[in-house]
Design an enzyme around this catalytic site. Structure first.
Site, PDB file in Angstrom:
ATOM      1  N   MET A  80      -6.327   3.022   6.867  1.00 14.87           N
ATOM      2  CA  MET A  80      -5.238   1.994   6.943  1.00 14.87           C
ATOM      3  C   MET A  80      -6.148   1.223   8.301  1.00 14.87           C
ATOM      4  O   MET A  80      -6.506   1.183   9.101  1.00 14.87           O
ATOM      5  CB  MET A  80      -4.433   2.938   8.269  1.00 14.87           C
ATOM      6  CG  MET A  80      -3.442   1.645   9.661  1.00 14.87           C
ATOM      7  SD  MET A  80      -2.115   1.764   8.331  1.00 14.87           S
ATOM      8  CE  MET A  80      -0.924   0.998   9.825  1.00 14.87           C
ATOM      9  N   CYS A  93       0.743  -0.979   0.414  1.00 14.81           N
ATOM     10  CA  CYS A  93      -0.032   0.300  -0.040  1.00 14.81           C
ATOM     11  C   CYS A  93       0.862   1.850  -0.239  1.00 14.81           C
ATOM     12  O   CYS A  93       0.865   2.117  -0.411  1.00 14.81           O
ATOM     13  CB  CYS A  93      -0.766   0.099   1.174  1.00 14.81           C
ATOM     14  SG  CYS A  93      -2.106  -1.280   1.090  1.00 14.81           S
ATOM     15  N   HIS A  94       1.841   1.313   0.244  1.00 13.14           N
ATOM     16  CA  HIS A  94       3.073   2.319   0.886  1.00 13.14           C
ATOM     17  C   HIS A  94       4.028   2.454   0.271  1.00 13.14           C
ATOM     18  O   HIS A  94       4.689   3.740  -0.108  1.00 13.14           O
ATOM     19  CB  HIS A  94       3.959   3.025   2.482  1.00 13.14           C
ATOM     20  CG  HIS A  94       2.059   2.509   3.678  1.00 13.14           C
ATOM     21  ND1 HIS A  94       1.428   3.321   3.964  1.00 13.14           N
ATOM     22  CD2 HIS A  94       2.011   1.668   4.319  1.00 13.14           C
ATOM     23  CE1 HIS A  94       1.030   3.513   4.560  1.00 13.14           C
ATOM     24  NE2 HIS A  94       0.443   1.905   4.528  1.00 13.14           N
ATOM     25  N   HIS A 101     -12.884  -0.322  -5.457  1.00 10.60           N
ATOM     26  CA  HIS A 101     -12.117  -1.524  -5.189  1.00 10.60           C
ATOM     27  C   HIS A 101     -12.813  -3.020  -6.386  1.00 10.60           C
ATOM     28  O   HIS A 101     -13.684  -3.824  -5.517  1.00 10.60           O
ATOM     29  CB  HIS A 101     -11.598  -2.330  -4.317  1.00 10.60           C
ATOM     30  CG  HIS A 101     -10.441  -3.267  -4.286  1.00 10.60           C
ATOM     31  ND1 HIS A 101     -10.924  -4.842  -4.626  1.00 10.60           N
ATOM     32  CD2 HIS A 101      -9.228  -3.648  -3.721  1.00 10.60           C
ATOM     33  CE1 HIS A 101      -9.617  -5.224  -4.117  1.00 10.60           C
ATOM     34  NE2 HIS A 101      -8.934  -4.540  -3.866  1.00 10.60           N
TER      35      HIS A 101
HETATM   36 FE1  DHE Z   1      -4.884  -8.317  -5.184  1.00 11.97          FE
HETATM   37  C1  DHE Z   1      -5.628  -8.874  -7.695  1.00 11.97           C
HETATM   38  C2  DHE Z   1      -2.701  -5.914  -5.970  1.00 11.97           C
HETATM   39  C3  DHE Z   1      -3.967  -7.305  -1.666  1.00 11.97           C
HETATM   40  C4  DHE Z   1      -6.438 -11.142  -3.351  1.00 11.97           C
HETATM   41  N1  DHE Z   1      -4.457  -6.845  -6.374  1.00 11.97           N
HETATM   42  C5  DHE Z   1      -4.546  -7.669  -7.595  1.00 11.97           C
HETATM   43  C6  DHE Z   1      -3.772  -6.715  -8.753  1.00 11.97           C
HETATM   44  C7  DHE Z   1      -3.595  -6.273  -8.103  1.00 11.97           C
HETATM   45  C8  DHE Z   1      -3.183  -6.189  -6.920  1.00 11.97           C
HETATM   46  C9  DHE Z   1      -2.367  -4.614  -8.562  1.00 11.97           C
HETATM   47  C10 DHE Z   1      -5.268  -6.592  -9.752  1.00 11.97           C
HETATM   48  C11 DHE Z   1      -3.942  -7.888 -10.885  1.00 11.97           C
HETATM   49  C12 DHE Z   1      -4.428  -8.623 -12.479  1.00 11.97           C
HETATM   50  O1  DHE Z   1      -5.601  -8.052 -12.837  1.00 11.97           O
HETATM   51  O2  DHE Z   1      -3.682  -8.219 -13.340  1.00 11.97           O
HETATM   52  N2  DHE Z   1      -3.431  -7.412  -4.002  1.00 11.97           N
HETATM   53  C13 DHE Z   1      -2.442  -5.375  -4.463  1.00 11.97           C
HETATM   54  C14 DHE Z   1      -1.849  -4.798  -3.815  1.00 11.97           C
HETATM   55  O3  DHE Z   1      -1.023  -4.019  -4.185  1.00 11.97           O
HETATM   56  C15 DHE Z   1      -2.700  -5.447  -2.112  1.00 11.97           C
HETATM   57  C16 DHE Z   1      -3.945  -4.264  -1.749  1.00 11.97           C
HETATM   58  C17 DHE Z   1      -1.091  -5.243  -1.304  1.00 11.97           C
HETATM   59  C18 DHE Z   1      -0.524  -6.453  -1.172  1.00 11.97           C
HETATM   60  O4  DHE Z   1       0.778  -6.328  -0.766  1.00 11.97           O
HETATM   61  O5  DHE Z   1      -0.135  -6.928  -1.901  1.00 11.97           O
HETATM   62  C19 DHE Z   1      -3.662  -6.364  -2.781  1.00 11.97           C
HETATM   63  N3  DHE Z   1      -5.054  -9.246  -2.626  1.00 11.97           N
HETATM   64  C20 DHE Z   1      -4.687  -8.315  -1.831  1.00 11.97           C
HETATM   65  C21 DHE Z   1      -5.078  -9.817  -0.719  1.00 11.97           C
HETATM   66  O6  DHE Z   1      -4.774  -9.402   0.891  1.00 11.97           O
HETATM   67  C22 DHE Z   1      -5.943 -10.136  -0.917  1.00 11.97           C
HETATM   68  C23 DHE Z   1      -7.171  -9.832  -0.544  1.00 11.97           C
HETATM   69  C24 DHE Z   1      -5.842 -11.759  -0.906  1.00 11.97           C
HETATM   70  C25 DHE Z   1      -4.848 -12.454  -1.401  1.00 11.97           C
HETATM   71  O7  DHE Z   1      -4.588 -13.447  -2.115  1.00 11.97           O
HETATM   72  O8  DHE Z   1      -3.634 -11.468  -1.968  1.00 11.97           O
HETATM   73  C26 DHE Z   1      -5.957 -10.367  -2.512  1.00 11.97           C
HETATM   74  N4  DHE Z   1      -5.956  -9.906  -5.998  1.00 11.97           N
HETATM   75  C27 DHE Z   1      -6.645 -10.574  -4.836  1.00 11.97           C
HETATM   76  C28 DHE Z   1      -7.569 -11.367  -5.918  1.00 11.97           C
HETATM   77  C29 DHE Z   1      -7.276 -10.718  -7.125  1.00 11.97           C
HETATM   78  C30 DHE Z   1      -6.241  -9.516  -7.171  1.00 11.97           C
HETATM   79  C31 DHE Z   1      -7.919 -12.084  -5.767  1.00 11.97           C
HETATM   80  C32 DHE Z   1      -7.104 -10.943  -8.904  1.00 11.97           C
HETATM   81  C33 DHE Z   1      -9.337 -10.973  -8.345  1.00 11.97           C
HETATM   82  C34 DHE Z   1      -9.522 -10.706  -9.876  1.00 11.97           C
HETATM   83  O9  DHE Z   1     -11.158 -11.565  -9.509  1.00 11.97           O
HETATM   84  O10 DHE Z   1      -8.955 -11.540 -11.206  1.00 11.97           O
END
Ligand code: DHE
Length: 561
Positions: free
Chosen positions: A103, A52-53, A381
């Site tokens: 946060m 996030c940061h 989101h």
């Molecule tokens: Fe994700 C998609 C970034 C935290 C589950 N997440 C995405 C995408 C990005 C992103 C840029 C789009 C990808 C694409 O389509 O090419 N996610 C981030 C972060 O930066 C964040 C906020 C913090 C981190 O440190 O990673 C973050 N994300 C999470 C989680 O904590 C989640 C809930 C659980 C996990 O598994 O990490 C999570 N993100 C997801 C999922 C998708 C996703 C399931 C794809 C959704 C879909 O249906 O395609």
């Protein structure tokens, strides 16, 4: 002068020794840390905070965390200060209890000592991690099963269309679950805190990206699907996609890196790196940014192009992969802090959340121009969003919100003459459906009459463990609330079991929801019958640790949502 510096050093040492926030704030010098403390804090920062940061702490979804940063109003008065101004005590409170600004609280994840350590760490100047060159990328490349030794036809009798690739977040694995039998067919070791899976155009290959930048290629045709190639594309990554334009089936893949800020184009069936492109440059406001991270990437079906969304700059890149040596890129200005997004029903427009700007940007991939920038409620989101035909406003694309208690419906254009009468609504927010804050994902399916939304980030345990379901034919009807944790039949736990990421089966008749418990709790996937909203099956297994995203092969391959 000498005395002052010595005095300040003495104060800092004393502050560190006594943990006295007052002394540090007075001295405005970062608290001293041992090398071991710094190493420990650096690891926690990467695992918990950088997403996030930002690695350089310049802020995106989360606030800027540089020691000397400040925000001024139009008269030049400082309205917000950096971490040194906030000081140890205030920072410990923010990290422990979270803020109204979004946060989350870390007091249930980090110990008191770790929170103190992190408060100290972020008052120190950020470390700049190393770069990662084309050679580094190439050196990391491993082909485990060469193409000529792979099966020539599908060697198992699974219904691959209805296979689910399920993220097991904390074990760095994906579970390949048979959607027909609900059996786990294979558990595959992938990258650290594995994030998402995407499919090749043919549906044969699954690409899985870990947060550590490890990209794994899984061949679903093998008797027991397994990893056939691997590549480390950077140190910190979130996105991957493949070439889906006609004639480029399974030919290329692209993966985006958070650190270093760049993307890698590679061969689709071997992952051999072909090109690394930096995303450093100017923001839409005209300021240079050293860390513009690659957020979502999606593959067009109407042109040989990827839509690559650059978070910090707010620039949307259309990367033409028809000539990789002479790469052509269209750069479209939108709004800062681009994150996740998906196609409209026609697959001509890509809608992406500029989440910390509270906007949705829509790109017209046919003309290569920005179609609209739509103001929304706080922190949209969408995941990939959800498309359906609204009874009053025609075709709409929906996004949920982390920071607001609504689901936003935006009218999208259509070439279908039967929807011509809805043109006046295009790119307007036509409705906000009442939900709760803390939503991450929404979903529907062309064959369904239901619309699903989760709320895993809601501070209320019951809400975080539940999902809401609307009847799309009559959105004024009260929504159904399904408590997934209770429906799972698992013993109650003090820790929240977050209900997250609804995903449909290939036929659109079932909805799978992950119940994301702690690393040592039993987690599950609860499968609902979409028509009756009754539980059909609870998939549990001791190996099912922290399931989050689920990617149905057919729906992911064809971008159905
Ligand atoms: Fe994700 C998609 C970034 C935290 C589950 N997440 C995405 C995408 C990005 C992103 C840029 C789009 C990808 C694409 O389509 O090419 N996610 C981030 C972060 O930066 C964040 C906020 C913090 C981190 O440190 O990673 C973050 N994300 C999470 C989680 O904590 C989640 C809930 C659980 C996990 O598994 O990490 C999570 N993100 C997801 C999922 C998708 C996703 C399931 C794809 C959704 C879909 O249906 O395609």
């Amino acid at each position: 002068m000498k005395r002052t510096v010595v005095g300040m050093l003495a104060l800092t040492a004393m502050a560190a020794a006594m943990g006295s926030a007052f002394a540090q704030e007075t001295a405005k010098v970062a608290p001293a840390m041992t090398a071991a403390e710094k190493e420990q804090a650096k690891k926690i920062y990467f695992e918990r905070c950088a997403g996030c940061h930002g690695v350089l702490r310049k802020g995106a979804t989360g606030k800027n965390l540089e020691p000397h940063w400040s925000k001024k109003d139009k008269d030049g008065n400082v309205t917000e200060g950096g971490t040194l101004k906030l000081g140890q005590q205030r920072l410990e409170k923010i990290i422990g209890y979270g803020t109204d600004g979004g946060m989350v609280n870390f007091d249930d994840i980090l110990t008191k000592e770790e929170i103190g350590l992190m408060a100290k760490y972020i008052q120190n100047t950020p470390d700049v991690p190393p770069e990662y060159s084309f050679k580094d990328t190439m050196d990391s490349w491993k082909v485990i099963v060469p193409v000529d030794q792979r099966p020539k036809k599908q060697m198992n009798n699974f219904n691959l269309k209805n296979m689910f690739s399920v993220t097991l977040r904390d074990t760095g694995e994906v579970a390949l679950i048979d959607g027909d039998t609900k059996e786990i067919r294979s558990i595959v070791k992938t990258g650290y805190a594995v994030h998402i899976s995407r499919l090749s155009k043919s549906g044969r290959y699954v690409y899985v990206i870990g947060r550590d930048g490890r990209l794994s290629l899984i061949d679903l045709w093998m008797e027991k699907p397994a990893v056939v190639a691997e590549l480390k594309i950077g140190f910190d990554a979130r996105s991957v996609d493949t070439s889906k334009f006609k004639g480029y089936d399974d030919k290329y893949a692209i993966a985006g890196s958070y650190w270093p800020p760049q993307y890698v184009i590679m061969d689709g069936d071997t992952l051999k790196p072909l090109k690394v492109v930096s995303t450093r440059g100017m923001t839409v406001d005209g300021e240079y940014h050293p860390e513009p991270r690659v957020a979502s990437i999606v593959s067009s079906e109407i042109k040989p192009e990827w839509v690559v969304n650059i978070k910090e700059t707010g620039q949307i890149l259309l990367v033409d992969y028809s000539d990789i040596k002479n790469l052509k890129t269209t750069t479209i200005e939108s709004a800062k802090f681009l994150h996740d997004g998906g196609w409209d029903a026609s697959k001509r427009y890509f809608l992406v959340a500029a989440n910390a700007s509270n906007k949705i940007a829509a790109v017209d991939t046919k003309t290569g121009k920005l179609a609209a920038l739509v103001d929304t409620a706080k922190i949209p989101h969408p995941g990939r969003g959800a498309n359906f035909v609204h009874p009053k406003f025609g075709p709409v694309w929906a996004t949920g919100h982390l920071g607001a208690d609504v689901v936003t419906l935006i009218s999208t254009p259509s070439d279908n003459p039967k929807y011509a009468k809805y043109k006046e609504y295009n790119w307007k927010v036509v409705q906000e459906m009442k939900h709760v804050p803390g939503n991450l994902f929404v979903k529907t399916h062309p064959k369904s009459k239901h619309f699903w939304a989760d709320a895993p980030q809601n501070p209320d345990k019951d809400l975080a463990e539940s999902v809401a379901v609307w009847d799309m034919a009559d959105l004024s009807k009260p929504k159904a609330i399904l408590n997934v944790a209770k429906d799972s039949g698992l013993p109650p736990t003090k820790a929240v079991k977050r209900a997250v990421h609804p995903e449909y089966s290939a036929d659109g008749k079932e909805v799978w929801i992950s119940l994301w418990g702690g690393k040592t709790d039993q987690s599950a996937i609860v499968v609902y019958d979409d028509a009756t909203l009754k539980v059909k099956k609870v998939i549990t297994d001791p190996k099912m640790i922290t399931p989050t995203g689920k990617f149905n092969v057919y729906n992911t391959q064809h971008d159905i949502y």
